[in-house]
Design an enzyme around this catalytic site. Sequence first.
Site, PDB file in Angstrom:
ATOM      1  N   CYS A   1       0.828  -1.207   0.000  1.00  0.00           N
ATOM      2  CA  CYS A   1       0.000   0.000   0.000  1.00  0.00           C
ATOM      3  C   CYS A   1       0.864   1.259   0.000  1.00  0.00           C
ATOM      4  CB  CYS A   1      -0.928  -0.009   1.212  1.00  0.00           C
ATOM      5  SG  CYS A   1      -1.960   1.441   1.279  1.00  0.00           S
TER       6      CYS A   1
ATOM      7  N   CYS B   1      -1.611   1.789  -2.930  1.00  0.00           N
ATOM      8  CA  CYS B   1      -2.569   2.880  -2.729  1.00  0.00           C
ATOM      9  C   CYS B   1      -1.941   4.270  -2.711  1.00  0.00           C
ATOM     10  CB  CYS B   1      -3.317   2.711  -1.401  1.00  0.00           C
ATOM     11  SG  CYS B   1      -3.303   1.099  -0.647  1.00  0.00           S
TER      12      CYS B   1
ATOM     13  N   LYS C   1      -0.055   5.476  -5.922  1.00  0.00           N
ATOM     14  CA  LYS C   1      -1.088   5.536  -6.962  1.00  0.00           C
ATOM     15  C   LYS C   1      -1.946   6.787  -6.811  1.00  0.00           C
ATOM     16  CE  LYS C   1      -5.025   3.900  -6.090  1.00  0.00           C
ATOM     17  NZ  LYS C   1      -5.944   2.855  -5.623  1.00  0.00           N
TER      18      LYS C   1
ATOM     19  N   TYR D   1      -9.720  -2.810 -11.153  1.00  0.00           N
ATOM     20  CA  TYR D   1      -9.572  -1.417 -10.738  1.00  0.00           C
ATOM     21  C   TYR D   1      -8.154  -0.896 -10.924  1.00  0.00           C
ATOM     22  CZ  TYR D   1      -7.405  -2.162  -6.087  1.00  0.00           C
ATOM     23  OH  TYR D   1      -6.545  -2.467  -5.067  1.00  0.00           O
TER      24      TYR D   1
ATOM     25  N   GLU E   1      -7.454   2.325 -13.131  1.00  0.00           N
ATOM     26  CA  GLU E   1      -6.850   3.505 -12.501  1.00  0.00           C
ATOM     27  C   GLU E   1      -5.596   3.944 -13.257  1.00  0.00           C
ATOM     28  OE1 GLU E   1      -8.365   2.956  -7.891  1.00  0.00           O
ATOM     29  OE2 GLU E   1      -6.399   2.193  -8.424  1.00  0.00           O
TER      30      GLU E   1
ATOM     31  N   HIS F   1     -26.941  22.322   0.100  1.00  0.00           N
ATOM     32  CA  HIS F   1     -27.006  22.967  -1.211  1.00  0.00           C
ATOM     33  C   HIS F   1     -25.978  24.091  -1.314  1.00  0.00           C
ATOM     34  CE1 HIS F   1     -28.907  24.068  -4.946  1.00  0.00           C
ATOM     35  NE2 HIS F   1     -28.896  25.327  -4.561  1.00  0.00           N
TER      36      HIS F   1
ATOM     37  N   GLU G   1     -26.203  16.218  -2.598  1.00  0.00           N
ATOM     38  CA  GLU G   1     -27.580  16.460  -2.168  1.00  0.00           C
ATOM     39  C   GLU G   1     -28.567  15.609  -2.982  1.00  0.00           C
ATOM     40  OE1 GLU G   1     -29.379  20.399  -3.001  1.00  0.00           O
ATOM     41  OE2 GLU G   1     -27.596  20.822  -4.204  1.00  0.00           O
TER      42      GLU G   1
HETATM   43  P1  FAD Z   1       1.359  -6.094   1.861  1.00  0.00           P
HETATM   44  O1  FAD Z   1       1.055  -4.686   2.135  1.00  0.00           O
HETATM   45  O2  FAD Z   1       1.576  -6.520   0.466  1.00  0.00           O
HETATM   46  O3  FAD Z   1       2.647  -6.430   2.717  1.00  0.00           O
HETATM   47  C1  FAD Z   1       3.318  -7.652   2.618  1.00  0.00           C
HETATM   48  C2  FAD Z   1       4.785  -7.395   2.871  1.00  0.00           C
HETATM   49  O4  FAD Z   1       5.428  -8.635   3.104  1.00  0.00           O
HETATM   50  C3  FAD Z   1       5.500  -6.779   1.672  1.00  0.00           C
HETATM   51  O5  FAD Z   1       6.136  -5.587   2.078  1.00  0.00           O
HETATM   52  C4  FAD Z   1       6.502  -7.833   1.247  1.00  0.00           C
HETATM   53  O6  FAD Z   1       7.721  -7.282   0.778  1.00  0.00           O
HETATM   54  C5  FAD Z   1       6.719  -8.588   2.541  1.00  0.00           C
HETATM   55  N1  FAD Z   1       7.143  -9.983   2.378  1.00  0.00           N
HETATM   56  C6  FAD Z   1       6.598 -10.919   1.562  1.00  0.00           C
HETATM   57  N2  FAD Z   1       7.194 -12.113   1.757  1.00  0.00           N
HETATM   58  C7  FAD Z   1       8.141 -11.921   2.715  1.00  0.00           C
HETATM   59  C8  FAD Z   1       9.073 -12.791   3.353  1.00  0.00           C
HETATM   60  N3  FAD Z   1       9.125 -14.093   3.066  1.00  0.00           N
HETATM   61  N4  FAD Z   1       9.894 -12.265   4.279  1.00  0.00           N
HETATM   62  C9  FAD Z   1       9.835 -10.945   4.607  1.00  0.00           C
HETATM   63  N5  FAD Z   1       8.964 -10.090   4.043  1.00  0.00           N
HETATM   64  C10 FAD Z   1       8.116 -10.572   3.116  1.00  0.00           C
HETATM   65  N6  FAD Z   1      -5.967  -1.090  -1.236  1.00  0.00           N
HETATM   66  C11 FAD Z   1      -6.834  -0.151  -0.790  1.00  0.00           C
HETATM   67  O7  FAD Z   1      -7.439  -0.340   0.268  1.00  0.00           O
HETATM   68  N7  FAD Z   1      -7.037   1.000  -1.495  1.00  0.00           N
HETATM   69  C12 FAD Z   1      -6.391   1.275  -2.647  1.00  0.00           C
HETATM   70  O8  FAD Z   1      -6.599   2.325  -3.254  1.00  0.00           O
HETATM   71  C13 FAD Z   1      -5.455   0.316  -3.126  1.00  0.00           C
HETATM   72  N8  FAD Z   1      -4.746   0.544  -4.251  1.00  0.00           N
HETATM   73  C14 FAD Z   1      -3.821  -0.353  -4.667  1.00  0.00           C
HETATM   74  C15 FAD Z   1      -3.092  -0.074  -5.809  1.00  0.00           C
HETATM   75  C16 FAD Z   1      -2.148  -0.959  -6.272  1.00  0.00           C
HETATM   76  C17 FAD Z   1      -1.361  -0.618  -7.507  1.00  0.00           C
HETATM   77  C18 FAD Z   1      -1.927  -2.177  -5.563  1.00  0.00           C
HETATM   78  C19 FAD Z   1      -0.900  -3.146  -6.051  1.00  0.00           C
HETATM   79  C20 FAD Z   1      -2.641  -2.470  -4.422  1.00  0.00           C
HETATM   80  C21 FAD Z   1      -3.602  -1.568  -3.958  1.00  0.00           C
HETATM   81  N9  FAD Z   1      -4.369  -1.814  -2.819  1.00  0.00           N
HETATM   82  C22 FAD Z   1      -5.275  -0.881  -2.379  1.00  0.00           C
HETATM   83  C23 FAD Z   1      -4.271  -3.104  -2.102  1.00  0.00           C
HETATM   84  C24 FAD Z   1      -3.404  -2.969  -0.847  1.00  0.00           C
HETATM   85  O9  FAD Z   1      -2.137  -2.478  -1.207  1.00  0.00           O
HETATM   86  C25 FAD Z   1      -3.286  -4.325  -0.165  1.00  0.00           C
HETATM   87  O10 FAD Z   1      -4.577  -4.846   0.072  1.00  0.00           O
HETATM   88  C26 FAD Z   1      -2.545  -4.234   1.171  1.00  0.00           C
HETATM   89  O11 FAD Z   1      -1.261  -3.707   0.989  1.00  0.00           O
HETATM   90  C27 FAD Z   1      -2.458  -5.630   1.809  1.00  0.00           C
HETATM   91  O12 FAD Z   1      -1.694  -5.571   2.984  1.00  0.00           O
HETATM   92  P2  FAD Z   1      -0.913  -6.866   3.479  1.00  0.00           P
HETATM   93  O13 FAD Z   1      -0.350  -6.520   4.826  1.00  0.00           O
HETATM   94  O14 FAD Z   1      -1.741  -8.058   3.372  1.00  0.00           O
HETATM   95  O15 FAD Z   1       0.268  -7.073   2.429  1.00  0.00           O
END
Ligand code: FAD
Length: 460
Positions: A44, A49, A52, A181, A185, A439, A444
């Site tokens: 994110c 997010c 973006k 999406y 986007e 308004h 509205e």
């Molecule tokens: P992540 O945030 O993906 O975190 C996982 C982390 O684990 C990563 O940093 C990765 O490097 C690390 N990792 C993985 N494997 C290992 C390992 N073996 N050892 C150590 N570290 C590891 N969501 C919204 O709500 N609104 C939005 O507008 C939105 N826009 C988005 C736009 C894009 C382009 C993308 C790709 C996603 C978007 N999302 C949005 C989705 C959102 O980013 C994810 O739902 C959210 O980040 C999920 O969080 P998470 O903690 O599950 O995983």
Amino acid sequence: MTDSYDYDLFVIGGGSGGVRAARIASTHGAKVAIAEEYRYGGTCVIRGCVPKKLFVYASRFSHSFEDAAGFGWTVGEPQFDWSTLIVNKDKEIARLEGLYRANLDRAGVETFSDRAELTGPHTIKLTSDGREISAKTVLIATGGRPNVDTKLSGIEHTITSDEAFHLEKLPKRIVIAGGGYIAVEFAGIFAGLGVETTLIYRGEKILRGFDEDMRDVVTKAYGDHGINIVTNTVFTEIEKRGDTLVGHTSSGTALEGDQIMFAIGRSPYTDGLGLEAAGVKTSEYGAVVVDDEARTSAENIFAVGDVTDRVQLTPVAIREGHAFANRMYARQPRQVDYDLIPTAVFSSPEIGTVGLTEDEAVARHPNLDVFVANFRAMKATLSGSDERVVMKLLVDRETDRVVGCHIAGDSAAEIIQVVGTTLRMGATKADFDTTMALHPSAAEELVTMRTPTRRHGTVS
Ligand code: FAD
């Protein structure tokens, strides 16, 4: 509390879910460590997010410059500098990453900048460091990764959203594969920045899963903005000819671009994580299977966020991480409530949505009133833009409950966040009707729609 383990809790993945769980668990007194293989903040913050949305802001200035003339402004020939945007975006992302790290430090969480893999239910190996660590409980929060069609010839020449945030040059032409999406986007972003943009999608219509009226508004507006949308088509081969990429398609045509981007969904990131060694079961798509308390098939291992492939949104991952930490370390049996999650598509126009789409609503509430207001925004009267605003309420006639609300237009995301609260409180159409209009505003319309545009069912 650690028994004979190094830590009470080891969190794999420093994204939205993992960081929140680690901080809260530590605040509740657990000894916690977290490993992140790339950058703290996760998808994110680093490549989702946040960057973006910054790109979306950048792209919308082009419309504002155009609109300004009708209000008396003379704007010189606007110039856009991609590298300024990238440098400033990177600065902001680095600042946020620093905050994530500082918050973990402040909460007393030990942080590792390394890839972590499970070697057993209680053991984790840091792959660069080589160290083996033990923990009583493990939380998998490794998120997801962009899908890549590895069988497609020439796929190595293409990018995903990960790389789109770091392009050295703004392409003159881009072709984006996908209709979800993220694809939509990015098409809006690139088109707004002046890039000749094509969207190629295998389905009939972009934004599958969203309300049909919203899909139609965005499709029309994108066409009006000069975005070429090619549907029912997929790439069959990507060919590199000098600096040009040629995407051959299933319909026999070729689409050319300086960049071809794939945004065809995301999959749970579980490759090489050692899940088998730890006894953690995955679905056929590689998602970690969890129960409603985030527990996996291994009794001391839990998972939250995108890796579980339920609702792939940041606030959901955060809530799941928080709830997990509260349940485990503060005996608070809080569950995550997945009902009525407000979401947005940051296209131009923007979509905000909460509750059921019309198709879903009719299936569940056959006696349904559909209220649609489709109008030209006030700003457009002077700007000359013909962009429409669409507001839609779906009302179950038997209970008068509003079961879905969909908005396409400026600030739709901001509006729908609050509408979400009203729907969760059980708002009826009568509640909307008795709320005084604000308004002049676009919103509205939500409280002034008197006559249904369509009526489904027979019960009046
Ligand atoms: P992540 O945030 O993906 O975190 C996982 C982390 O684990 C990563 O940093 C990765 O490097 C690390 N990792 C993985 N494997 C290992 C390992 N073996 N050892 C150590 N570290 C590891 N969501 C919204 O709500 N609104 C939005 O507008 C939105 N826009 C988005 C736009 C894009 C382009 C993308 C790709 C996603 C978007 N999302 C949005 C989705 C959102 O980013 C994810 O739902 C959210 O980040 C999920 O969080 P998470 O903690 O599950 O995983």
